[in-house]
Each structure stands twice: as C-alpha cells, then as structure tokens.
Scaffold this motif. Structure first.
Motif, short mmCIF file in Angstrom:
data_model
loop_
_atom_site.label_atom_id
_atom_site.label_comp_id
_atom_site.label_asym_id
_atom_site.label_seq_id
_atom_site.Cartn_x
_atom_site.Cartn_y
_atom_site.Cartn_z
N UNK A 139 -26.47 -14.43 -17.09
CA UNK A 139 -26.10 -15.83 -17.23
C UNK A 139 -27.21 -16.73 -16.73
N UNK A 140 -27.45 -17.81 -17.46
CA UNK A 140 -28.45 -18.80 -17.04
C UNK A 140 -28.00 -20.17 -17.55
N UNK A 145 -29.42 -29.08 -27.06
CA UNK A 145 -29.15 -30.34 -27.77
C UNK A 145 -28.87 -31.47 -26.78
N UNK A 146 -29.62 -31.48 -25.69
CA UNK A 146 -29.51 -32.57 -24.73
C UNK A 146 -28.46 -32.38 -23.65
N UNK A 147 -27.65 -31.33 -23.73
CA UNK A 147 -26.58 -31.12 -22.76
C UNK A 147 -26.82 -29.81 -22.00
N UNK A 148 -26.55 -29.83 -20.69
CA UNK A 148 -26.65 -28.61 -19.90
C UNK A 148 -25.49 -27.68 -20.26
N UNK A 258 -34.92 -24.78 -15.99
CA UNK A 258 -34.10 -24.55 -17.18
C UNK A 258 -34.83 -24.98 -18.45
N UNK A 259 -34.72 -24.14 -19.49
CA UNK A 259 -35.40 -24.42 -20.74
C UNK A 259 -34.63 -25.44 -21.57
N UNK A 260 -35.31 -26.03 -22.55
CA UNK A 260 -34.71 -27.01 -23.44
C UNK A 260 -34.84 -26.53 -24.88
N UNK A 261 -33.77 -26.71 -25.66
CA UNK A 261 -33.80 -26.32 -27.07
C UNK A 261 -32.73 -27.11 -27.81
N UNK A 262 -32.85 -27.18 -29.11
CA UNK A 262 -31.87 -27.89 -29.93
C UNK A 262 -30.74 -26.98 -30.38
N UNK A 263 -30.92 -25.66 -30.29
CA UNK A 263 -29.89 -24.73 -30.71
C UNK A 263 -30.10 -23.41 -29.98
N UNK A 264 -29.08 -22.54 -30.04
CA UNK A 264 -29.21 -21.22 -29.42
C UNK A 264 -30.27 -20.39 -30.14
#
Length: 271
Positions: A139-140, A145-148, A258-264
């Motif tokens: 788990x991480x 998409x802008x939300x944790x 924590x990384x940032x991305x728009x989708x899984x």
C-alpha cells in the motif's frame, strides 16, 4: 532462558547434517551461542523444575489462557487476544482475581515459548528455479488526477533473475489481481510456471485449517494460464523474501515523495 524443544531438535539435526553453526543460527533465528550450547549438549533430557513455594493466581486458569492463545494462531493478527483482552475475559468468565501484571507476565512467557511454533513441520527451500514468480501487494499514497488516494501496488518479483515489476491498482480484489498479473505477463512476454503468494489476498480465502479456497475469478485465471499457485505459511515472509524486499524498496524510494499521475495506468508506467 530455555528455548522450545522443537528448536533444540532442529539445532541438533542440522548440526548432524554438517551445516555450520552460523547458518543454523540465521535459519532458526537464534543466537550462535545458543546453537553451540545445544549442539554440544550430551544430555538433552528436560531438567526437573524447581519447586515453587508459592504458586501464581493464574495457574488454575493457565489451560484456559493457553486455549485462547493457541486458537489465535488461525486468526488475523488484528483479531487476536491482546493481554488486556485476556485479563478482562479471565475476570468476566472465571473467578480469577489476579492483577493485570500477573496476566501480562504469563502471556509474555507463553508467547516467548511458542514463538515460531506453528510452522515447525519443515522449511521451504529458498532456492528459486528460473521462471518462479513471487507476488505480493503493498500500500502507498499517490496523487491520482489531483486527489490523494490509496494505491494498491501489485509487486511481482522473479528471484532467479531478481527482476521486479509493479502495477498500480485501485484495489486488492480478484479482478484487480488478475488484471495486474495480465499486465505483468504482457510486459515480460511470457507466463511463469509457478506463482508464490502469502495470505491469498484477492486470490481466495484461507480457512481455519490454513487451506486456501480460490475465488471463481482467480480459479478461472489459473486454469486459463495453466499456473501452479502456492501459498506460503501465514506470517512467514521469509518464504518470499524477494518480493517482500521489493515492496519495501518501492515504498521507501519510488513513492517518496508521493508520485503524481492522471490515471492508474500512467502511474504504473512511472513505476
């Protein structure tokens, strides 16, 4: 302090087989001095216990506490008796009138004496053939998409080559497990003959006897790919240490910060 007799038996058996005492100590998680003591001991018969002038108030109820703690072995860790719960049950269900400290000392002694006992039947060889794959979830937290959000990372490790792969998923159910494994198979261009898992997360459910019943979805997945799936002993992370290390590396390095991305899917490509 004396150690459980099954461990003494293992020390002497491995010493007779020619294993070095340092290796025995690492394998059984005991001190090298303890290994030497019991390996060289000529008389292993139990020593008579010294007479105690005064007994403990918990002695008449020891068999009951033993039953509770023994039954805990088949339950998840967070569903087991705490010392406080043992003490409260003794007060509520018996005539026990001892102090909490008395209960605490007894439970500590029991746990120390029975540490590692459920899986003493044997050991899994930690030598992995080419193609064997270890699988686990970690788990991480990441920003999707802008939300944790909580990210369930399916980590696959090939111990023979030390290759590691990770897929970011929204959950740990059977559908997510199968989807993540399909992505791993596609990436490596093949299907491993053996997959080793631990607590059956997503794959099925472990009953009180320790047997795993696969879900319908995962059963069909296993049949389709002609996989052999093995489940290691509960709470025996050393049996799949390669993927355990990979999960830890992921948390400490790739996911800090924590990384940032728009989708899984995009997050998986980043991992």
């Amino acid at each position: 302090m004396a150690i459980p007799m099954p461990i003494v038996q293992d020390i002497r058996r491995l010493d007779r087989q020619g294993m070095s005492r340092a290796q025995i100590a690492r394998r059984l998680h005991v001190d090298r001095g303890t290994v030497a003591k019991y390996a060289d001991m000529e008389d292993c018969s139990p020593k008579p216990k010294a007479d105690r002038r005064y007994g403990s108030k918990i002695d008449p109820y020891a068999h009951l506490v033993d039953e509770w703690l023994e039954a805990d072995r088949m339950l998840p860790r967070k569903q087991r008796h705490t010392i406080r719960r043992v003490h409260d049950r003794l007060l509520a269900e018996t005539d026990y009138d001892g102090e909490y400290s008395t209960t605490m000392r007894y439970v500590h002694r029991w746990r120390e004496a029975n540490r590692g006992m459920p899986d003493r039947e044997g050991y899994v060889r930690l030598e992995w053939a080419a193609g064997s794959m270890q699988v686990d979830f970690g788990m991480a937290r990441a920003r999707i998409a802008g939300e944790m959000a909580d990210v369930h990372c399916l980590v696959a490790s090939l111990p023979y080559s030390n290759m590691r792969l990770c897929v970011a998923l929204p959950g740990e159910n059977a559908e997510c497990l199968c989807h993540g494994l399909m992505l791993v198979f596609e990436h490596i261009g093949g299907v491993p003959p053996v997959i080793v898992m631990d607590n059956a997360t997503g794959a099925g459910r472990r009953n009180a006897k320790g047997e795993v019943a696969l879900t319908g979805v995962f059963s069909a997945f296993v049949a389709h790919y002609r996989l052999e799936v093995r489940f290691c002993n509960p709470y025996s992370g050393n049996e799949k240490g390669s993927v355990e290390n990979a999960v830890g590396f992921l948390r400490r390095n790739l996911m800090v910060p924590p990384m940032r991305a728009e989708s899984y899917g995009q997050l998986s490509r980043l991992l």
